[in-house]
Design a protein around this motif. Sequence first.
Motif, PDB file in Angstrom:
ATOM      1  N   ASP A  70     -19.163 -69.058 -61.916  1.00 55.28           N
ATOM      2  CA  ASP A  70     -18.266 -68.800 -60.779  1.00 55.28           C
ATOM      3  C   ASP A  70     -17.767 -70.109 -60.182  1.00 55.28           C
ATOM      4  OD1 ASP A  70     -20.413 -66.074 -59.704  1.00 55.28           O
ATOM      5  OD2 ASP A  70     -18.770 -66.097 -61.154  1.00 55.28           O
ATOM      6  N   ALA A  71     -18.651 -71.118 -60.112  1.00 53.36           N
ATOM      7  CA  ALA A  71     -18.257 -72.403 -59.542  1.00 53.36           C
ATOM      8  C   ALA A  71     -17.167 -73.063 -60.373  1.00 53.36           C
ATOM      9  CB  ALA A  71     -19.486 -73.328 -59.447  1.00 53.36           C
ATOM     10  N   LEU A  72     -17.319 -73.054 -61.706  1.00 57.88           N
ATOM     11  CA  LEU A  72     -16.311 -73.668 -62.569  1.00 57.88           C
ATOM     12  C   LEU A  72     -14.981 -72.927 -62.474  1.00 57.88           C
ATOM     13  CD1 LEU A  72     -18.421 -74.511 -65.751  1.00 57.88           C
ATOM     14  CD2 LEU A  72     -17.651 -76.048 -63.956  1.00 57.88           C
ATOM     15  N   GLN A  73     -15.030 -71.602 -62.355  1.00 55.98           N
ATOM     16  CA  GLN A  73     -13.803 -70.814 -62.253  1.00 55.98           C
ATOM     17  C   GLN A  73     -13.061 -71.138 -60.966  1.00 55.98           C
ATOM     18  OE1 GLN A  73     -14.449 -66.617 -62.596  1.00 55.98           O
ATOM     19  NE2 GLN A  73     -12.314 -66.116 -62.772  1.00 55.98           N
ATOM     20  N   LYS A  74     -13.819 -71.222 -59.864  1.00 56.28           N
ATOM     21  CA  LYS A  74     -13.194 -71.544 -58.586  1.00 56.28           C
ATOM     22  C   LYS A  74     -12.625 -72.956 -58.601  1.00 56.28           C
ATOM     23  CE  LYS A  74     -14.152 -71.820 -53.623  1.00 56.28           C
ATOM     24  NZ  LYS A  74     -15.166 -71.656 -52.563  1.00 56.28           N
ATOM     25  N   MET A  75     -13.381 -73.910 -59.175  1.00 52.53           N
ATOM     26  CA  MET A  75     -12.915 -75.292 -59.224  1.00 52.53           C
ATOM     27  C   MET A  75     -11.660 -75.412 -60.076  1.00 52.53           C
ATOM     28  SD  MET A  75     -14.925 -78.708 -60.491  1.00 52.53           S
ATOM     29  CE  MET A  75     -14.795 -78.235 -62.206  1.00 52.53           C
ATOM     30  N   GLU A  76     -11.608 -74.660 -61.186  1.00 52.55           N
ATOM     31  CA  GLU A  76     -10.446 -74.717 -62.069  1.00 52.55           C
ATOM     32  C   GLU A  76      -9.181 -74.265 -61.348  1.00 52.55           C
ATOM     33  OE1 GLU A  76     -10.549 -72.085 -65.378  1.00 52.55           O
ATOM     34  OE2 GLU A  76      -9.170 -73.295 -66.569  1.00 52.55           O
ATOM     35  N   LEU A  77      -9.277 -73.191 -60.529  1.00 55.95           N
ATOM     36  CA  LEU A  77      -8.114 -72.701 -59.785  1.00 55.95           C
ATOM     37  C   LEU A  77      -7.592 -73.770 -58.831  1.00 55.95           C
ATOM     38  CD1 LEU A  77      -9.274 -69.042 -59.000  1.00 55.95           C
ATOM     39  CD2 LEU A  77      -7.508 -69.752 -60.622  1.00 55.95           C
ATOM     40  N   VAL A  78      -8.511 -74.389 -58.067  1.00 59.15           N
ATOM     41  CA  VAL A  78      -8.095 -75.401 -57.092  1.00 59.15           C
ATOM     42  C   VAL A  78      -7.564 -76.635 -57.813  1.00 59.15           C
ATOM     43  CG1 VAL A  78      -8.865 -76.839 -55.177  1.00 59.15           C
ATOM     44  CG2 VAL A  78      -9.792 -74.543 -55.444  1.00 59.15           C
ATOM     45  N   GLY A 130     -29.525 -80.857 -54.930  1.00 63.03           N
ATOM     46  CA  GLY A 130     -30.391 -79.877 -55.592  1.00 63.03           C
ATOM     47  C   GLY A 130     -31.085 -80.463 -56.806  1.00 63.03           C
ATOM     48  N   ASP A 131     -30.977 -79.747 -57.906  1.00 59.52           N
ATOM     49  CA  ASP A 131     -31.612 -80.187 -59.148  1.00 59.52           C
ATOM     50  C   ASP A 131     -30.648 -80.895 -60.084  1.00 59.52           C
ATOM     51  OD1 ASP A 131     -33.967 -78.965 -58.268  1.00 59.52           O
ATOM     52  OD2 ASP A 131     -33.257 -77.031 -58.973  1.00 59.52           O
ATOM     53  N   GLY A 132     -29.379 -80.996 -59.687  1.00 64.61           N
ATOM     54  CA  GLY A 132     -28.403 -81.728 -60.483  1.00 64.61           C
ATOM     55  C   GLY A 132     -27.760 -80.960 -61.612  1.00 64.61           C
ATOM     56  N   ILE A 133     -28.098 -79.659 -61.778  1.00 63.90           N
ATOM     57  CA  ILE A 133     -27.559 -78.886 -62.910  1.00 63.90           C
ATOM     58  C   ILE A 133     -26.081 -78.601 -62.689  1.00 63.90           C
ATOM     59  CG2 ILE A 133     -27.709 -76.695 -64.139  1.00 63.90           C
ATOM     60  CD1 ILE A 133     -30.676 -76.708 -63.577  1.00 63.90           C
ATOM     61  N   LEU A 134     -25.730 -78.112 -61.474  1.00 64.03           N
ATOM     62  CA  LEU A 134     -24.336 -77.781 -61.190  1.00 64.03           C
ATOM     63  C   LEU A 134     -23.488 -79.038 -61.268  1.00 64.03           C
ATOM     64  CD1 LEU A 134     -22.305 -75.634 -60.376  1.00 64.03           C
ATOM     65  CD2 LEU A 134     -22.885 -76.041 -57.981  1.00 64.03           C
ATOM     66  N   ARG A 135     -24.019 -80.197 -60.751  1.00 67.41           N
ATOM     67  CA  ARG A 135     -23.261 -81.451 -60.816  1.00 67.41           C
ATOM     68  C   ARG A 135     -22.963 -81.826 -62.262  1.00 67.41           C
ATOM     69  NH1 ARG A 135     -26.811 -84.651 -58.631  1.00 67.41           N
ATOM     70  NH2 ARG A 135     -27.593 -85.562 -60.538  1.00 67.41           N
ATOM     71  N   ARG A 136     -23.963 -81.643 -63.150  1.00 71.08           N
ATOM     72  CA  ARG A 136     -23.777 -82.014 -64.554  1.00 71.08           C
ATOM     73  C   ARG A 136     -22.702 -81.165 -65.222  1.00 71.08           C
ATOM     74  NH1 ARG A 136     -28.759 -82.056 -65.795  1.00 71.08           N
ATOM     75  NH2 ARG A 136     -28.990 -80.110 -66.915  1.00 71.08           N
ATOM     76  N   PHE A 137     -22.705 -79.828 -64.973  1.00 62.76           N
ATOM     77  CA  PHE A 137     -21.697 -78.955 -65.572  1.00 62.76           C
ATOM     78  C   PHE A 137     -20.303 -79.288 -65.030  1.00 62.76           C
ATOM     79  CE2 PHE A 137     -23.520 -75.934 -68.396  1.00 62.76           C
ATOM     80  CZ  PHE A 137     -24.854 -75.841 -68.045  1.00 62.76           C
ATOM     81  N   ILE A 138     -20.208 -79.569 -63.716  1.00 69.02           N
ATOM     82  CA  ILE A 138     -18.907 -79.877 -63.104  1.00 69.02           C
ATOM     83  C   ILE A 138     -18.338 -81.150 -63.719  1.00 69.02           C
ATOM     84  CG2 ILE A 138     -17.867 -80.712 -60.963  1.00 69.02           C
ATOM     85  CD1 ILE A 138     -19.646 -78.649 -59.504  1.00 69.02           C
ATOM     86  N   ARG A 139     -19.174 -82.170 -63.873  1.00 68.94           N
ATOM     87  CA  ARG A 139     -18.653 -83.440 -64.383  1.00 68.94           C
ATOM     88  C   ARG A 139     -18.325 -83.353 -65.873  1.00 68.94           C
ATOM     89  NH1 ARG A 139     -21.737 -88.152 -60.883  1.00 68.94           N
ATOM     90  NH2 ARG A 139     -21.085 -87.328 -58.865  1.00 68.94           N
ATOM     91  N   GLU A 140     -19.067 -82.526 -66.590  1.00 65.67           N
ATOM     92  CA  GLU A 140     -18.735 -82.299 -68.001  1.00 65.67           C
ATOM     93  C   GLU A 140     -17.378 -81.631 -68.114  1.00 65.67           C
ATOM     94  OE1 GLU A 140     -19.222 -82.831 -71.901  1.00 65.67           O
ATOM     95  OE2 GLU A 140     -20.634 -83.485 -70.361  1.00 65.67           O
ATOM     96  N   TYR A 141     -17.091 -80.688 -67.202  1.00 72.08           N
ATOM     97  CA  TYR A 141     -15.784 -80.022 -67.216  1.00 72.08           C
ATOM     98  C   TYR A 141     -14.684 -81.018 -66.863  1.00 72.08           C
ATOM     99  CZ  TYR A 141     -12.017 -76.808 -65.999  1.00 72.08           C
ATOM    100  OH  TYR A 141     -10.815 -76.170 -65.937  1.00 72.08           O
ATOM    101  N   ARG A 155     -14.583 -84.185 -67.382  1.00 72.47           N
ATOM    102  CA  ARG A 155     -14.307 -85.100 -68.507  1.00 72.47           C
ATOM    103  C   ARG A 155     -13.336 -84.485 -69.499  1.00 72.47           C
ATOM    104  NH1 ARG A 155     -19.999 -85.896 -68.065  1.00 72.47           N
ATOM    105  NH2 ARG A 155     -20.507 -87.968 -67.223  1.00 72.47           N
ATOM    106  N   LYS A 156     -13.379 -83.161 -69.649  1.00 73.89           N
ATOM    107  CA  LYS A 156     -12.520 -82.491 -70.620  1.00 73.89           C
ATOM    108  C   LYS A 156     -11.164 -82.129 -70.034  1.00 73.89           C
ATOM    109  CE  LYS A 156     -16.546 -80.474 -72.972  1.00 73.89           C
ATOM    110  NZ  LYS A 156     -17.261 -79.225 -73.318  1.00 73.89           N
ATOM    111  N   HIS A 162      -5.910 -83.875 -67.032  1.00 78.85           N
ATOM    112  CA  HIS A 162      -5.184 -84.458 -65.898  1.00 78.85           C
ATOM    113  C   HIS A 162      -6.093 -85.239 -64.946  1.00 78.85           C
ATOM    114  CE1 HIS A 162      -1.373 -82.512 -66.856  1.00 78.85           C
ATOM    115  NE2 HIS A 162      -2.066 -81.428 -67.139  1.00 78.85           N
ATOM    116  N   VAL A 163      -7.411 -85.233 -65.185  1.00 74.36           N
ATOM    117  CA  VAL A 163      -8.337 -85.991 -64.334  1.00 74.36           C
ATOM    118  C   VAL A 163      -8.526 -87.367 -64.959  1.00 74.36           C
ATOM    119  CG1 VAL A 163     -10.678 -86.148 -63.455  1.00 74.36           C
ATOM    120  CG2 VAL A 163      -9.509 -83.952 -63.471  1.00 74.36           C
ATOM    121  N   SER A 164      -8.091 -88.420 -64.239  1.00 71.37           N
ATOM    122  CA  SER A 164      -8.175 -89.777 -64.769  1.00 71.37           C
ATOM    123  C   SER A 164      -9.580 -90.347 -64.622  1.00 71.37           C
ATOM    124  CB  SER A 164      -7.171 -90.682 -64.057  1.00 71.37           C
ATOM    125  OG  SER A 164      -7.406 -90.692 -62.656  1.00 71.37           O
TER     126      SER A 164
END
Length: 795
Positions: free
Chosen positions: A729-737, A756-767, A769-770, A773-775
Amino acid sequence: MKVYPQNASDKLGFLEIKEFIKLKCLSEAGREMVDKIQPQNKLDQIDRFLRQTNEFKDLIQNDSPLPVDHFYPIKNVAEKARLEGAFLSEEECYRILLSLRTVYAIIRYFNDRQGLYPHLELLFEHLPIETKIVRSIESVIDDHGRMKDNASRLLLDLTQQILKSEQEARKRLETVFKQAQNNGWTADGNLTIRDGRLCIPILAENKRKVKGLIHDESATGQTAYIEPDEVFHLNNKVRDLTFERRREVIRILTELTSELRPHVPLLLAYHGLLTKLDFVRAKALFALDIEAEMPELVKQAEFNLINARHPLLFLNHKKGNQGTVVPLNIKVDAIDRVILVSGPNAGGKSVCMKTVGLLQLMLQSGILIPADATSKVGVFNQLFADIGDDQSIESDLSTYSAHLSKMKYFADFANANTLVLIDEFGTGTDPQFGGPIAEAVLETLNNKKIRAVITTHYSNLKLYASHTEGLQNASMLFDNVQMKPLYILQVGKPGSSYAFEIAQKIGLPKEVLELAKQKIGVQQKKVDTLLVDLERDKKQVYDTKIAINKREKEMILLKEQYETLNHDLQENKRQLIKDAKEEARQLLKDANKLIENTISDIKSVAADKEKTKEIRSKLNQAIDQHTEKKKKPNPTVANQKEIIDQGIEIGDWVKILDSGAEAQVLEVAKNNNLILAMGELRTVVKQNKVEKLRGKEKAKVVRKSHAASTSSIADFHPEVDLRGMRTEDALQKMELVLDRAVMIGYPSLKIIHGKGDGILRRFIREYLRKYSHVSRFEDEHADRGGDGITYAYIG
């Protein structure tokens, strides 16, 4: 597991690891348990300890918090209750009550999740919930840790009598005080307490006028503090009642302690459970800090570490200190038993060796290690290490003598289940003799089939390793162009020490360097030059490999884009054919209807020439209309070349011919495809389906778009809060914005995901990188959220 010498664990950093874990403990008993951590050599025991820690880590990350509100040390209290005639204080009983509530909450927590954490459940297997103990304490002690007034009838009666007597004494004292005030005998001030008794402040010249006991005088002697006679006896009664109440409290506590005495073994078992849980919890929290995983455990004395990191360096890097921790990949098994690491000073050789040793100590102590879960680690019975300078004035040992003493011990007691770590092998004496001695020791150790990681600069050891079975050369990569270490271990070839190159960078005079080169042997110079060239070639191969991998990923992405566009093209083709068939069917239907109506009209006018002529004229007009409509050149086809050659570029405004909608060109793709932006929507259209807007038409649509964009920017909030959301859900919301930010041209986006435990941060930053348009992206400033917030820059 035997460790030699005794200080080897400390030199590898194991003591610091234990200190970090102790900081996570809630109880002193837990910290004492951390102090007792020792490496084990029983596989099943190590496996159980690791799995308990891994399950607790999973619990922290993915489950409700464990109810660990109170971790009081109840062992001493339980031992005190064991003694006949002893009684526990109200505070001690209250601590036992809170600890029991915590224990029972924990047991219920795991009972509700039976089978989910099997290794943690072993900690409290067969421990009952003895609610009788809790009920006994709750009947006597209240929720504030004090004795309840109704703990017994006598206690309640005494409490009420004390309260009644105190009220009566107070009332009489206030009456006497008021009379004295009316007579002008009192000094300034109100009733006060002296020696635990309420007294009246009387002027010294009037103290004989009030009958009572003088308890005190003021510093000046002008005021006497008197307890009147009529109140004195009441206060004595209150004191007697208070003593009697205290005796009743002790009797109740003694009785309660006697009830608890048979349950002392159970209380000690509860204490053990809380201590073990505190211990495992601390290890799990530390594992999260260093991003540790549980590797595959094997029986053999070997290891294959993948993306391993030194935990202390990693923690230092997380604090924001400069430098990066480069992952280590190293394998030691029955074939490649000894890894001989060479390379430049400050290139990471010692860190590589210490990482291996420290992670092995951690793993065999039941602590998760910072390496990929795909790593394989075995169990060693012994760990021998020669690290640093162990010269001793007391023992009359020089540096080299200390090294030789350890080498003697290694040669005598090492075996195939021993992990040997040696730093700067052979140093400390004349290289002419130190090298051959080191080679002889290495040959002896190799004959014993030891496992080892050894660092050295000696060329004879590199040569020996290159042609000896079981030994493998390895080197720390060095960028000899920028003259800086890369901290990457590559197995297979030895490395150069880069002594001349580093000396040249530091600024040693050329004449000194030339003189040094003349003094070394020609053969040695050739070998070192060959190693430098080899290092350079390895670096080129490594860079080429990375570039090829990057290109391969780009090709895969292009292939996916092509397949998507081709699929869209086929869909559009099928839709066009379908539309054309429907239009032809409708046209045929209209034509048949027109002919039938014409025939009917001719029949109705009974072949009248003028009427027939008029009807035929109408028929011809209808045919001409349909013919003109069909013959009108389709701009999509007729002007195809013109449209394709319009010179459409990124940023141009075009009009989509089918719908008449205006859009801006985001990208000119292959096969004459355009990626267009219509507001916040994106679409793919062929170039022959659009018409480039120019002049007034373009200015008009740009003004309209700018107005809409300004409104969109005004409505747009460049911040998205993803805390507490599931990853998908977090990645979907971030993608829209993020898409909207790209569409309106916003320069950056603030993403709040929490630490927290850093899991959500890791998935967000992996997204991120791909996302093309994010420099770049970075952490927020440490004072404003640090790595709990990510800034993504769009460009």
